[in-house]
Scaffold this active site. Structure first.
Site, PDB file in Angstrom:
ATOM      1  N   LYS A  22     -78.798 -88.695  65.095  1.00 24.39           N
ATOM      2  CA  LYS A  22     -80.216 -88.867  65.449  1.00 24.39           C
ATOM      3  C   LYS A  22     -80.965 -87.537  65.398  1.00 24.39           C
ATOM      4  O   LYS A  22     -82.053 -87.446  64.831  1.00 24.39           O
ATOM      5  CB  LYS A  22     -80.298 -89.446  66.869  1.00 24.39           C
ATOM      6  N   ASN A  23     -80.368 -86.509  65.990  1.00 26.36           N
ATOM      7  CA  ASN A  23     -81.095 -85.238  66.101  1.00 26.36           C
ATOM      8  C   ASN A  23     -81.180 -84.482  64.773  1.00 26.36           C
ATOM      9  O   ASN A  23     -81.897 -83.491  64.669  1.00 26.36           O
ATOM     10  CB  ASN A  23     -80.473 -84.345  67.189  1.00 26.36           C
ATOM     11  N   ARG A  92     -89.555 -86.735  71.700  1.00 31.76           N
ATOM     12  CA  ARG A  92     -89.672 -85.277  71.689  1.00 31.76           C
ATOM     13  C   ARG A  92     -89.828 -84.752  70.262  1.00 31.76           C
ATOM     14  O   ARG A  92     -90.552 -83.797  69.996  1.00 31.76           O
ATOM     15  CB  ARG A  92     -88.407 -84.690  72.340  1.00 31.76           C
ATOM     16  N   CYS A 116     -87.130 -87.978  76.668  1.00 28.71           N
ATOM     17  CA  CYS A 116     -86.522 -88.277  77.962  1.00 28.71           C
ATOM     18  C   CYS A 116     -87.025 -87.319  79.026  1.00 28.71           C
ATOM     19  O   CYS A 116     -87.217 -86.131  78.775  1.00 28.71           O
ATOM     20  CB  CYS A 116     -84.987 -88.176  77.847  1.00 28.71           C
ATOM     21  N   ARG A 121     -89.548 -79.226  79.887  1.00 24.06           N
ATOM     22  CA  ARG A 121     -89.562 -79.133  78.428  1.00 24.06           C
ATOM     23  C   ARG A 121     -90.843 -78.468  77.893  1.00 24.06           C
ATOM     24  O   ARG A 121     -91.642 -79.096  77.196  1.00 24.06           O
ATOM     25  CB  ARG A 121     -89.325 -80.511  77.789  1.00 24.06           C
ATOM     26  N   PRO A 122     -91.050 -77.194  78.218  1.00 23.40           N
ATOM     27  CA  PRO A 122     -92.256 -76.500  77.747  1.00 23.40           C
ATOM     28  C   PRO A 122     -92.221 -76.266  76.233  1.00 23.40           C
ATOM     29  O   PRO A 122     -91.211 -76.519  75.569  1.00 23.40           O
ATOM     30  CB  PRO A 122     -92.223 -75.168  78.495  1.00 23.40           C
ATOM     31  N   ASP A 124     -93.496 -73.186  74.865  1.00 22.62           N
ATOM     32  CA  ASP A 124     -93.830 -71.772  74.620  1.00 22.62           C
ATOM     33  C   ASP A 124     -93.034 -71.187  73.448  1.00 22.62           C
ATOM     34  O   ASP A 124     -93.561 -70.397  72.651  1.00 22.62           O
ATOM     35  CB  ASP A 124     -93.609 -70.942  75.897  1.00 22.62           C
ATOM     36  N   LEU A 125     -91.776 -71.586  73.306  1.00 25.32           N
ATOM     37  CA  LEU A 125     -90.961 -71.024  72.215  1.00 25.32           C
ATOM     38  C   LEU A 125     -91.441 -71.563  70.861  1.00 25.32           C
ATOM     39  O   LEU A 125     -91.452 -70.833  69.864  1.00 25.32           O
ATOM     40  CB  LEU A 125     -89.478 -71.339  72.433  1.00 25.32           C
ATOM     41  N   ASP A 303     -76.111 -82.834  75.988  1.00 21.40           N
ATOM     42  CA  ASP A 303     -76.240 -84.265  75.694  1.00 21.40           C
ATOM     43  C   ASP A 303     -74.952 -85.040  75.971  1.00 21.40           C
ATOM     44  O   ASP A 303     -74.917 -86.271  75.806  1.00 21.40           O
ATOM     45  CB  ASP A 303     -76.656 -84.477  74.226  1.00 21.40           C
ATOM     46  N   ARG A 395     -82.718 -95.749  72.103  1.00 20.74           N
ATOM     47  CA  ARG A 395     -83.330 -94.616  71.407  1.00 20.74           C
ATOM     48  C   ARG A 395     -82.325 -93.871  70.549  1.00 20.74           C
ATOM     49  O   ARG A 395     -82.693 -93.253  69.548  1.00 20.74           O
ATOM     50  CB  ARG A 395     -83.894 -93.622  72.430  1.00 20.74           C
TER      51      ARG A 395
HETATM   52  C1  UD1 Z   1     -82.890 -80.890  71.408  1.00 21.37           C
HETATM   53  C2  UD1 Z   1     -82.279 -82.263  71.315  1.00 21.37           C
HETATM   54  C3  UD1 Z   1     -81.759 -82.711  72.667  1.00 21.37           C
HETATM   55  C4  UD1 Z   1     -80.816 -81.667  73.226  1.00 21.37           C
HETATM   56  C5  UD1 Z   1     -81.432 -80.281  73.193  1.00 21.37           C
HETATM   57  C6  UD1 Z   1     -80.458 -79.182  73.598  1.00 21.37           C
HETATM   58  C7  UD1 Z   1     -83.519 -83.311  69.553  1.00 21.37           C
HETATM   59  C8  UD1 Z   1     -84.478 -84.379  69.167  1.00 21.37           C
HETATM   60  N1  UD1 Z   1     -83.281 -83.194  70.862  1.00 21.37           N
HETATM   61  O1  UD1 Z   1     -83.984 -80.983  72.305  1.00 21.37           O
HETATM   62  O2  UD1 Z   1     -81.093 -83.944  72.489  1.00 21.37           O
HETATM   63  O3  UD1 Z   1     -80.513 -82.007  74.560  1.00 21.37           O
HETATM   64  O4  UD1 Z   1     -81.904 -79.970  71.878  1.00 21.37           O
HETATM   65  O5  UD1 Z   1     -79.342 -79.211  72.797  1.00 21.37           O
HETATM   66  O6  UD1 Z   1     -82.946 -82.635  68.718  1.00 21.37           O
HETATM   67  N2  UD1 Z   1     -87.462 -74.620  76.059  1.00 21.37           N
HETATM   68  C9  UD1 Z   1     -88.458 -73.778  76.515  1.00 21.37           C
HETATM   69  N3  UD1 Z   1     -89.540 -73.594  75.710  1.00 21.37           N
HETATM   70  C10 UD1 Z   1     -89.671 -74.202  74.497  1.00 21.37           C
HETATM   71  C11 UD1 Z   1     -88.646 -75.057  74.054  1.00 21.37           C
HETATM   72  C12 UD1 Z   1     -87.546 -75.246  74.860  1.00 21.37           C
HETATM   73  O7  UD1 Z   1     -88.374 -73.220  77.591  1.00 21.37           O
HETATM   74  O8  UD1 Z   1     -90.683 -73.978  73.815  1.00 21.37           O
HETATM   75  C13 UD1 Z   1     -86.291 -74.860  76.922  1.00 21.37           C
HETATM   76  C14 UD1 Z   1     -86.172 -76.321  77.344  1.00 21.37           C
HETATM   77  O9  UD1 Z   1     -86.984 -76.596  78.461  1.00 21.37           O
HETATM   78  C15 UD1 Z   1     -84.714 -76.420  77.661  1.00 21.37           C
HETATM   79  C16 UD1 Z   1     -84.077 -75.504  76.612  1.00 21.37           C
HETATM   80  O10 UD1 Z   1     -85.114 -74.635  76.168  1.00 21.37           O
HETATM   81  O11 UD1 Z   1     -84.456 -75.899  78.928  1.00 21.37           O
HETATM   82  C17 UD1 Z   1     -83.478 -76.243  75.447  1.00 21.37           C
HETATM   83  O12 UD1 Z   1     -84.484 -76.924  74.745  1.00 21.37           O
HETATM   84  P1  UD1 Z   1     -84.442 -77.148  73.176  1.00 21.37           P
HETATM   85  O13 UD1 Z   1     -83.252 -76.487  72.593  1.00 21.37           O
HETATM   86  O14 UD1 Z   1     -85.782 -76.822  72.653  1.00 21.37           O
HETATM   87  O15 UD1 Z   1     -84.199 -78.703  73.110  1.00 21.37           O
HETATM   88  P2  UD1 Z   1     -85.055 -79.807  72.369  1.00 21.37           P
HETATM   89  O16 UD1 Z   1     -85.379 -79.354  70.997  1.00 21.37           O
HETATM   90  O17 UD1 Z   1     -86.141 -80.285  73.241  1.00 21.37           O
END
Ligand code: UD1
Length: 416
Positions: A22-23, A92, A116, A121-122, A124-125, A303, A395
């Site tokens: 899926k991802n 997401r 979810c 889930r900010p 900023d990155l 996950d 999902r």
């Molecule tokens: C993706 C996966 C999700 C998995 C996660 C971590 C998809 C669709 N989803 O989610 O299933 O659990 O990777 O392996 O691929 N963060 C920030 N700022 C940002 C982005 C992220 O602080 O701009 C933080 C998040 O809050 C979290 C951490 O970074 O604490 C990991 O997030 P991220 O790796 O971005 O996960 P997703 O892409 O949302």
């Protein structure tokens, strides 16, 4: 409303074909709009997150069709339109449309993504990474409004975010500039997106979280088989560990699952690896195998945290599971406790002391992997469990009930 009804205590025997990830598929669907030619995602899972992403592409003017299990995307009619909350709020990965629209049209306006509820889930990155390659973003209550002022640059992530790395890869693939990403995500699904972009004629190289992308003037169509779903495979490993029996997972790369297979072997299961297969056999009682902390790949996958907690619920001894990525990923713990688990949560850690058996009950999933964890627990529990919240499980798991029934599980989906 729907419920899974599981009569626990049936050992699982047989083989199961693992789906494509899926991802990996979701950002690939966004990547399809980087070309005018068809993109074929082979063996695409039938899951509601894919349908939601197809809804976004269709709204933009692309045509999406399933043909014999493959997802065929015809992006030639795609237009740059603002994406409202009703489209982005379902998942997401809708945030990947930001990078894709920027690459194709130089600007994008999208409402905030959903997904979810496992933490704040900010973004900023995402926005910092895109800013480093010339994207200016204005954020208001309506969402993100981005414009590309130049192409290329150097991105140094302070944390290897999966989605942010994907967004920069997408945005950087078309155009004139050169982009380097340091400390990018190394998840197999992110590298698979880079592989698809290369198959579409992109110039992307990567190693250990460093990505070098030379923008190209145009990309062409491609037919691509995404990587296997290591999270689905890991879920089946946990289910077999919980219920007992012997299960063969076909079409999976064990290397991507090592943190989990090592733990499950430590719990007392036998794990055999052959080519693209993993066989798990559990005959004896489970014992605790030491504490776990989730981490970005190649660490223990967040996950799989919930499903593994369901295994630990009947593993003799105490296991502490620390969730280091998402701050609200223990909603399932109270539900496991209703099934007799000895589980408490302090801050970001679940403390689980194994009991000999869980019992059935009526429980509710409130996110995708938490739902899988409740089914994992129910398969090994005594008596009947009703798991609500099927829509979360839908999902990310294609035909979960059918696959489990093939393995001998007594699971049905009830409409109530
Ligand atoms: C993706 C996966 C999700 C998995 C996660 C971590 C998809 C669709 N989803 O989610 O299933 O659990 O990777 O392996 O691929 N963060 C920030 N700022 C940002 C982005 C992220 O602080 O701009 C933080 C998040 O809050 C979290 C951490 O970074 O604490 C990991 O997030 P991220 O790796 O971005 O996960 P997703 O892409 O949302």
């Amino acid at each position: 409303m729907e419920q899974f009804r599981i009569a626990g205590g049936k050992k699982l025997y047989g083989r199961v074909q693992i789906a494509r990830a899926k991802n990996a598929v979701l950002p690939m669907m966004a990547a399809a709009i980087l070309t005018d030619e068809p993109v074929v995602i082979r063996a695409c899972p039938h899951i509601t997150d894919v349908f939601a992403m197809a809804g976004i592409l269709t709204y933009l003017g692309a045509v999406c069709e399933y043909r014999e299990g493959d997802l065929i995307l015809h992006p030639q009619g795609t237009q740059n339109k603002p994406l409202a909350q009703n489209l982005t709020g379902g998942l997401r990965s809708s945030v990947c449309m930001l990078g894709a629209l920027l690459a194709r049209f130089g600007s994008a306006s999208i409402a905030f993504p959903g997904g979810c509820k496992i933490g704040t889930r900010p973004l900023d990155l995402h926005l910092g990474g895109l800013a480093a390659i010339g994207v200016h973003t204005h954020v208001d209550e309506g969402g993100l409004h981005s414009e590309r002022t130049h192409s290329g640059g150097t991105v140094r992530f302070t944390f290897p975010s999966v989605g942010a790395t994907e967004n920069v890869l997408l945005a950087a693939a078309l155009g004139e500039g050169e982009t380097t990403i340091y400390n990018g995500a190394r998840e197999p699904e992110v590298e698979d997106l880079a592989r698809l972009l290369s198959a579409m004629g992109g110039d992307v190289k990567w190693k250990d979280g460093t990505y070098r992308i030379r923008g190209v003037r145009r990309l062409h169509g491609a037919t691509f088989l995404p990587v296997a779903d290591r999270i689905e495979a890991g879920t089946f490993l946990c289910m077999a560990a919980s219920a007992g029996g012997e299960v063969q997972l076909d079409g999976v790369n064990e290397k991507f699952l090592t943190p989990l297979t090592e733990k499950i072997a430590g719990n007392g299961c036998k794990i055999y690896r052959e080519y693209d297969r993993i066989i798990i056999s559990r005959k004896d009682d489970l014992a605790a195998a030491g504490d776990v902390t989730t981490a970005p790949y190649p660490g223990f996958a967040t996950d799989l945290q919930a499903q593994y907690a369901a295994v630990c619920a009947t593993a003799k001894g105490t296991t502490n599971i620390c969730e280091s990525l998402f701050e609200s990923r223990f909603a399932y713990a109270a539900e496991l406790a209703r099934m007799g688990a000895d589980i408490t949560v302090t801050h970001n850690t679940a403390h689980i002391t194994g009991v000999p058996k869980l019992h059935g009950g009526t429980v509710f999933a409130s996110d995708l992997r938490g739902g899988a964890a409740l089914i994992t627990a129910a398969l090994g529990a005594e008596g009947e469990t009703l798991v609500g919240g099927c829509k979360y499980v839908d999902r990310g798991y294609d035909n979960l009930v059918g696959k489990l029934r093939t393995l001998g599980a007594d699971i049905r989906r009830l409409i109530i």
